[in-house]
Each structure stands twice: as structure tokens, then as C-alpha cells.
Design a protein around this motif. Structure first.
Motif, PDB file in Angstrom:
ATOM      1  N   LEU A 134      -2.525   0.362   8.128  1.00 61.22           N
ATOM      2  CA  LEU A 134      -3.719  -0.346   8.573  1.00 61.22           C
ATOM      3  C   LEU A 134      -4.258  -1.283   7.514  1.00 61.22           C
ATOM      4  N   ARG A 135      -4.792  -2.405   7.994  1.00 52.42           N
ATOM      5  CA  ARG A 135      -5.502  -3.324   7.116  1.00 52.42           C
ATOM      6  C   ARG A 135      -6.901  -3.543   7.683  1.00 52.42           C
ATOM      7  N   PRO A 136      -7.789  -4.112   6.929  1.00 50.88           N
ATOM      8  CA  PRO A 136      -9.147  -4.322   7.432  1.00 50.88           C
ATOM      9  C   PRO A 136      -9.157  -5.216   8.670  1.00 50.88           C
ATOM     10  N   ARG A 137     -10.056  -4.892   9.549  1.00 49.80           N
ATOM     11  CA  ARG A 137     -10.199  -5.673  10.766  1.00 49.80           C
ATOM     12  C   ARG A 137     -10.732  -7.065  10.438  1.00 49.80           C
ATOM     13  N   MET A 138     -10.261  -8.061  11.231  1.00 52.44           N
ATOM     14  CA  MET A 138     -10.754  -9.431  11.094  1.00 52.44           C
ATOM     15  C   MET A 138     -11.314  -9.881  12.433  1.00 52.44           C
ATOM     16  N   SER A 150      -7.898  -1.305  18.895  1.00 52.83           N
ATOM     17  CA  SER A 150      -8.383  -2.384  18.039  1.00 52.83           C
ATOM     18  C   SER A 150      -8.604  -3.698  18.763  1.00 52.83           C
ATOM     19  N   SER A 179       0.801  -1.215   0.000  1.00 52.03           N
ATOM     20  CA  SER A 179       0.000   0.000   0.000  1.00 52.03           C
ATOM     21  C   SER A 179       0.834   1.264   0.000  1.00 52.03           C
TER      22      SER A 179
END
Length: 788
Positions: free
Chosen positions: A728-732, A63, A43
């Protein structure tokens, strides 16, 4: 471009996030952005290096995924743990297993009498506090397993309550560790149940022992470090410092309970070293000054502060134990003189030439003794002796133990002349009853061909004069000192002038011709640490001008001060030496290889009349399941490494990182708390495995989560100034299908049933017939009483 190669390249990019070897699932920067194999962010449009140190003030929400069910569930786990550990805690109303030792130590604290033990004092101080608050007067001696508490009016239920409460707290804490590590509620409860329903922990936690506080502080150390590491993007903040300091304090409390707390230090220390090693990587672009700040922060919180806390509990230990007690004999004469009522303080008198004395070996308490019988001319192994008069070690006071100290140089007859025997003086010892001088010579001793024989020679035989000379060495005298010899307090070595051997004895008895008394011989290692003696009885020379004065009882004396650090380091050395010397055999001692498989337990207590017993053994479902999970983890990681060598990435990077960092940390903690026992030669029991079993319960939860789902709660670490927005990446969200929860339920049901079946052996109640006892002998190696 070949589409297959392109797809492989994309897969490789997505899976190649480097796994940090740090000990929590609190994931490093790869949690927030996938790294290409060259270390670049997918990214990051400008191609910047992800590892560069670029502080940014980023306001992002925390988070970590917390459930509103956590605290009610933790409360329920605590209530269940308290119920299981307090159930019939009054049974038996008798001394059980090692309550013989640790109950006794509580009494010593209350009476303020000095004792010696191989363990640090904190857990024993907690037991003493419980006894003090319960009204225990400390007079009951806990001498034998089976001694009645009721008859002796000991408030044993209240004393057992403290370790039971501490043991109960471990269960919700284990759940909290799993939740902080990113596992869902079901997995946290699953791991907690492995501890909640374990028979071995319950049996251990409900008695006056040390393991409950040891394990609680060990778990708090792991919990604190996980909380600290999750704040790595918020370095040097108040929360960061709080959890770092909490880690250090809990480590110190762990080691203050038992020396095996060092294994927890090794666990956290390894994680910290790997953390600093990664920060040192030049690709991160972190200035050396900033790395130095990290190093000194950790050195202060995890080394200096814990050492101070550890010292503090020994200061409390010494401050309470100010009276002479059973532990005096383990300590130096200088240490003993700091205790009120110590014989060295109250009875010590200066020894002069021509005084008569009895001498006792410090370690074996045998008197230096001689009698008219002679050594046999030939021993059973064919060796020839001198056929001289026997010199032996005798356990009882006897007139044949009396020796007169004869000067080598003439004494002055002037009134007030110095007649004291001093450090490094040469002396002769005359055996009073046989009128013969002690002698050592180059003849092999009866039992040890490498050591010299000790015998005597008639006082009128001047031809052996040189062989009767001994050099007197005070053990605590400094070089060049002319310190005077004193009874009781003057520990000494007697070194033969001609051959430089040191007078020594050992417990192995002589044959019948020596009346099974101890052998006295000359040890060629003149500074052998066990070649120490002291004068027990002193009979002043009646011809001396000061005889009447010296015959009077010595006046009361004040305690002799000794610095705290001298006392501390002397006690540490003794603890290590005595711990290493615990090599005696025991019917329930077992090797570490047996522990995870529950091949043998420990008989804590039996009642022959009612056929009741307490047999400390673990829950097979918990112990076998947890050790199986460790094996599964090793297999998974081995297969993954092998696959990655061939360019295959079977596990998603985030899931692999969680498995590597979180479960890997728990496996490391298990290994540090288990494997070192294989290097020990001391006496070992299955209860030494309990801390490692707790770590194995955490591993079981993590492995079960990995097998059940390929999702994780992600990310976990708290965002902060060191976290860039493009990382940041999408939350899982970790999701467990209903069938998986059903499997967990089946496993816990089996756990509960096994616990229930073994419960009569855990609680020592109710009464069982021989057939019922035998049916609970799930493994043939279990040595249960009353089984057919």
C-alpha cells in the motif's frame, strides 16, 4: 557518492514503476508500491520480489473514490439526454433515411415473413418489439423516404421512442465509465457532455435505426470489463465472476446488433491477452495450474458464453420468421423449403426428359433466352464471332425462353419407367421456337474474351453433336447422389461436357444488336458460385403416360426440416458475402479519413415545400476536440518514451500509469472501432464512426484531466487476498483547480452553442430561409439543401 547521481537514482526508482498495458486505470500492483528498476519494493525490507504470488487475507477498505453527487448527476444527465432526443420526435411524420430498411424489417417480424439483412438480428428484434407493443400491424412497407406515417396509421413515435431511450442511457453510462476509471466528477461530466450535446448522435438516436443499441452494449462491455479488472486482487470471487460474465454477455449483445461489434471483441480481447501474458511472467511465481484457471475462466466467459448468446438471438430470429418472404432468394433451396408458403415447397415438381422448361439465373433473375438474330460477324473491338444464333439473358417471361430437355440415351417406353433427370446426367437443350440445340464452343463471348460463346445449332446438324452435350449438376447434391431435378427448388449448374465451362451470365448488357439483353457465356471456373440456375416454369411432356397426373396442381406439402446450425452457418456466410458486396456508389458515402473532421454528413430527409431538412452531422466542438485529444495523447506518450530513453522521468509514475492504462485503453478502443474501416471496400457512411466517437469522448476527458492536474484518484482497485499490506501507498485525491473547471465550463458552453446553431438541421425544424441554411454550413464541403 556523488549526490547528483544519488538524487537521479532516487528519482529513477520512484518513476520506474512498470506501466501495465492493460486497458483500465485500475492500476496494477505498482499502484500500491513503487518498484525499483530491478523489480524490488522500496518498502520490502527483506528484498522479496514483488511479483511473487503470495495470497494473503488482508481486510482493507475499498479504495475507489465515489461521490455522493454521482447518482443525482447521472439522473440529471439522463433527463437532459431524454429531453434532447425526444424533442419533436414526431417530426417529421415521414420515413427518414434508413428507416426504409429497419422499419420494414420490424414489419417482417410482426408478419413473421422471412427477410434477409447483412446485420445480426438483436437490434432489429428490439425495433420489432417496440412496434408490436405500440400496436403496429406490420403492413406498412416503408418503401420510400418521405412516405407518410400519419396516412398509413403507423405508431412511429412509439417505435422511435425505444432507440431514443437507449441513446439517452448512453450519456450517464459514459459518465459512470469515467468515474469508474478514477476521474473526478467534473471530468466525468465533461466527457458525458461531449456525447450529450452531439448533433450526430441525437439525429441517429431518435430514428428507427440500429446504432443506439449497438453503442449502448459496446459501452456496457467496456464498463463491465473495467469493473472486472478492478477486482483482480479478488480473483474467482462472486463479484469477479459476475463482472467477467457481464463483460461476455455485453460483448455478445454488441455483436448481435451489428457485425462491427467484432471491433469491441477485439478491444476487450487484446486487453485480456495482455493480462494473461503478464500473469504468465515467471517472476510472478504463479503456478501454471493457476494460470490455466484464469485462461479457462476467460475462455468460458468471453468466448463460449458470448457465442451461445449470439446463437440464441438467431434462434429467436428463425423461430419468428417461419413464413416465406422477401429474403427467400438469398437462401439455399433446402433453407427455403423450411418456410411455409414458399414456392419451392408449394410448386416444386419433378422434371422428366422431354419436359419443356424455362430457366432463370439465380442472381440476376434473367431467363435463358434465344431468338433468330445472330451475333455480328465482327465486334467493335475487331474480334470475330461465330455469327451464330444469339443466346441471351432476358428479364421477362417470353415464349423464346422455353427449352426442351432431350435425353442422350434412349428412354424406356415401359409404363412407370423412370424418366426423371438426375444429378450428373448428360442432357441436351432444344430451343423450342427455333428448333435448335444449345451449344458452347471455343469462341470468345461478345463481352468477355476469356469466356466461351453460347449459341445454338440447327437440330438437324449432327456434326456439332458433341458441342451440344451438357452435364447437369444439382447444387446441393452430395457426391455419388442420383438426386432428381425439381422445378423451383432444384438449383443447378450446366457444365459443358467438351470444354468444362459453366453456363453463366452477368448484368452488363449487350450492345444494340443484342437488344441490351444480358450476355450468356461459358465461365471457365465451372464452380463459380454465381453460375446457379433454377427452373421457373415446367410444361410436362404431353406424350408421357403420366401426363394428366403430372399436369395437376401439386398437393399441399409440409415444410422440410433443417437443423438450426445448418441454417445459422448458411445465414452467416450469406451475411458476410452480401456485406462485402455493398460496393455501390452513394452520394453521401464517405471514406473513413473524412469522418473525425466532419467533412461531410448525410442528408436524412428534406421537405422542398417548407425548406426543412435533417442533415446528420456531428458537433464540431465535440468531434474536433476529441480527435485533438487523441493527437495530444500520442504526442505525450511519444515525448515521454523519448525522455525515458535518456533517463529523464517527467511524469510521476502513478499519473503516467493512469494515462497509459486508462486513456491508452480508450485510445485502443477508438482505434479498433475506427481503423479497420480503412481496410473495407464496401459502402461506408459517417454514422459508422459513432462508436469510435464515443471512445474519443472518453479520451478527451482523460487527456483534459492530465493536462489540468498532476493528481489522480488513487488507488482504485478493490483490495483483496492477493494484496499484501506492505504494497500500500498513501491515497491520492484528484483535485481540479477552479480555473480548470472554468475552462471546462467554457468548452461546454461552446459545445452547447454549436449544438443550438446546428439544431434545425438535427431536428428538421423550424423552417429556415436559404440564407439561414447557408449560415449553418460551417464547412464548405457540407452538401446542404436550399443553401445559396
Amino acid at each position: 557518492m556523488d549526490p547528483t547521481r544519488s538524487q537521479q537514482t532516487r528519482s529513477r526508482k520512484q518513476a520506474a514503476a512498470p506501466a501495465t498495458p492493460l486497458p483500465t486505470e485500475a492500476i496494477q500492483r505498482s499502484e500500491f508500491a513503487v518498484l525499483n528498476p530491478d523489480g524490488k519494493h522500496e518498502s520490502d525490507k527483506d528484498g522479496g520480489d514483488e511479483t511473487k504470488y503470495r495470497p494473503h487475507a488482508v481486510a482493507l477498505p475499498e479504495s475507489a473514490h465515489k461521490s455522493v453527487q454521482d447518482f443525482p448527476l447521472m439522473a440529471a444527465l439522463l433527463v437532459a439526454a431524454l429531453a434532447l432526443r425526444f424533442y419533436k420526435i414526431w417530426n417529421p411524420a415521414e420515413v427518414v433515411f434508413d428507416e426504409v430498411h429497419f422499419g420494414k424489417f420490424a414489419g417482417y417480424y410482426i408478419r413473421r415473413e422471412y427477410y434477409f439483412d447483412v446485420h445480426p438480428p438483436l437490434a432489429k428484434l428490439l425495433n420489432a418489439l417496440a412496434g408490436y407493443l405500440a400496436g403496429f400491424d406490420g403492413k406498412f412497407e416503408f418503401d420510400n423516404i418521405g412516405d407518410s406515417y400519419i396516412t398509413n396509421k403507423v405508431p412511429y413515435i412509439k417505435m422511435r421512442a425505444l432507440p431514443a431511450i437507449i441513446g439517452s442511457l448512453q450519456v450517464p453510462l459514459l459518465y459512470a465509465i469515467m468515474r469508474e476509471s478514477g476521474y473526478p466528477t467534473t471530468i466525468g461530466a465533461f466527457s458525458a457532455c461531449l456525447l450529450l450535446f452531439d448533433n450526430a448522435h441525437i439525429a441517429q438516436d431518435r430514428l428507427i435505426l440500429l446504432d443506439a443499441p449497438l453503442i449502448l452494449f459496446m459501452m456496457l462491455s467496456l464498463y463491465s470489463y473495467i469493473k472486472f479488472y478492478k477486482l483482480r486482487y479478488n480473483e474467482f470471487t462472486a463479484s469477479w465472476w459476475t463482472w467477467l460474465v457481464a463483460t461476455g454477455v455485453n460483448l455478445a449483445l454488441t455483436m448481435s446488433c451489428k457485425m462491427v461489434g467484432l471491433f469491441t471483441f477485439m478491444t476487450i480481447g487484446t486487453a485480456v491477452a495482455l493480462d494473461l501474458w503478464r500473469l504468465l511472467d515467471i517472476r510472478r511465481g504463479i503456478p501454471m495450474e493457476h494460470i490455466a484457471k484464469h485462461f479457462f475462466a476467460r475462455a468460458f466467459a468471453l468466448i463460449i458464453l458470448p457465442f451461445c448468446v449470439y446463437l440464441f438471438w438467431f434462434w429467436v430470429h428463425f423461430a419468428i420468421l417461419i413464413k416465406s418472404g422477401t429474403g427467400d432468394a438469398f437462401m439455399s433451396s433446402q433453407f427455403q423449403q423450411t418456410l411455409t408458403g414458399n414456392p419451392m415447397l408449394s410448386e416444386s415438381r419433378e422434371i422428366h426428359y422431354l419436359d419443356k422448361v424455362t430457366m432463370v439465373h439465380k442472381n440476376t433473375k434473367a431467363y435463358l433466352h434465344s431468338h433468330l438474330d445472330k451475333y455480328p460477324l465482327r465486334y467493335d473491338d475487331g474480334r470475330i464471332s461465330s455469327n451464330g444464333q444469339q443466346v441471351t439473358g432476358y428479364p421477362h417471361n417470353d415464349t423464346n425462353n422455353i427449352w426442351e430437355i432431350i435425353p442422350v440415351k434412349p428412354l424406356s417406353d415401359e409404363p412407370g419407367a423412370d424418366r426423371a433427370v438426375r444429378h450428373k446426367d448428360q442432357i441436351r437443350l432444344l430451343h423450342v421456337n427455333t428448333n435448335s440445340f444449345l451449344l458452347a464452343h471455343d469462341v470468345a463471348s461478345p463481352l468477355m474474351a476469356t469466356n466461351e460463346e453460347f449459341t445454338t445449332v440447327p437440330s438437324n446438324d449432327t456434326s456439332r453433336y458433341g458441342d451440344t452435350l451438357f452435364e447437369f449438376h444439382l447444387d446441393d447434391a452430395s457426391e455419388g447422389s442420383k438426386k432428381a431435378w425439381k422445378s423451383k427448388s432444384g438449383w443447378f449448374r450446366l457444365i459443358h461436357v467438351a470444354t468444362r465451362v459453366s453456363m453463366w451470365t452477368h448484368p452488363e448488357p449487350l450492345p444494340e444488336w443484342g437488344y441490351k439483353q444480358q450476355e450468356i457465356n461459358g465461365n471457365k471456373n465451372a464452380m463459380e458460385k454465381t453460375a446457379i440456375w433454377f427452373v421457373e416454369d415446367l410444361y410436362p411432356d404431353p406424350t408421357a403416360s403420366d401426363y394428366e397426373e403430372r399436369s395437376k396442381p401439386p398437393p399441399p406439402r409440409k415444410v422440410v426440416p433443417m437443423s438450426f446450425f445448418k441454417k445459422f452457418f448458411e445465414l452467416q456466410l450469406q451475411m458476410l458475402q452480401q456485406n462485402a458486396g455493398l460496393t455501390q456508389s452513394h452520394p453521401y458515402a464517405t471514406g473513413p479519413i473524412n469522418w473525425p473532421f466532419l467533412l461531410q454528413g448525410i442528408s436524412f430527409w428534406t421537405s422542398t415545400e417548407s425548406q426543412r431538412q435533417i442533415y446528420m452531422i456531428g458537433n464540431l466542438v465535440s468531434w474536433w476536440g476529441s480527435i485533438l485529444s487523441i493527437s495530444v495523447f500520442v504526442g505525450i506518450m511519444g515525448a515521454d518514451l523519448l525522455a525515458r530513453r535518456r533517463g529523464i522521468y517527467p511524469i510521476p509514475s502513478a499519473v503516467r500509469n493512469r494515462l497509459h492504462n486508462s486513456v491508452g485503453f480508450f485510445v485502443g478502443a477508438w482505434a479498433f472501432h475506427y481503423l479497420p474501416f480503412f481496410l473495407m471496400s464496401r459502402q461506408l457512411f459517417i454514422h459508422h464512426y459513432l462508436p469510435a466517437h464515443v471512445c474519443a469522448c472518453m479520451v478527451a476527458g482523460g487527456v483534459f484531466n492530465f493536462v489540468a492536474t498532476e493528481t489522480i484518484n488513487y488507488p482504485l482497485s478493490k483490495p483483496g487476498p492477493l494484496l499484501r499490506p506492505n504494497m500500500l501507498r498513501p491515497r491520492m485525491i484528484n483535485t481540479l483547480p477552479r480555473p480548470v473547471k472554468a475552462v471546462a465550463g467554457v468548452f461546454v458552453t461552446a459545445l452547447i452553442l454549436t449544438f443550438w446553431w446546428l439544431a434545425p438541421l438535427t431536428y428538421g425544424d423550424p423552417e429556415l430561409t436559404s440564407a439561414q441554411v447557408h449560415s449553418r454550413r460551417l464547412l464548405s464541403s457540407w452538401t446542404l439543401h436550399f443553401a445559396k
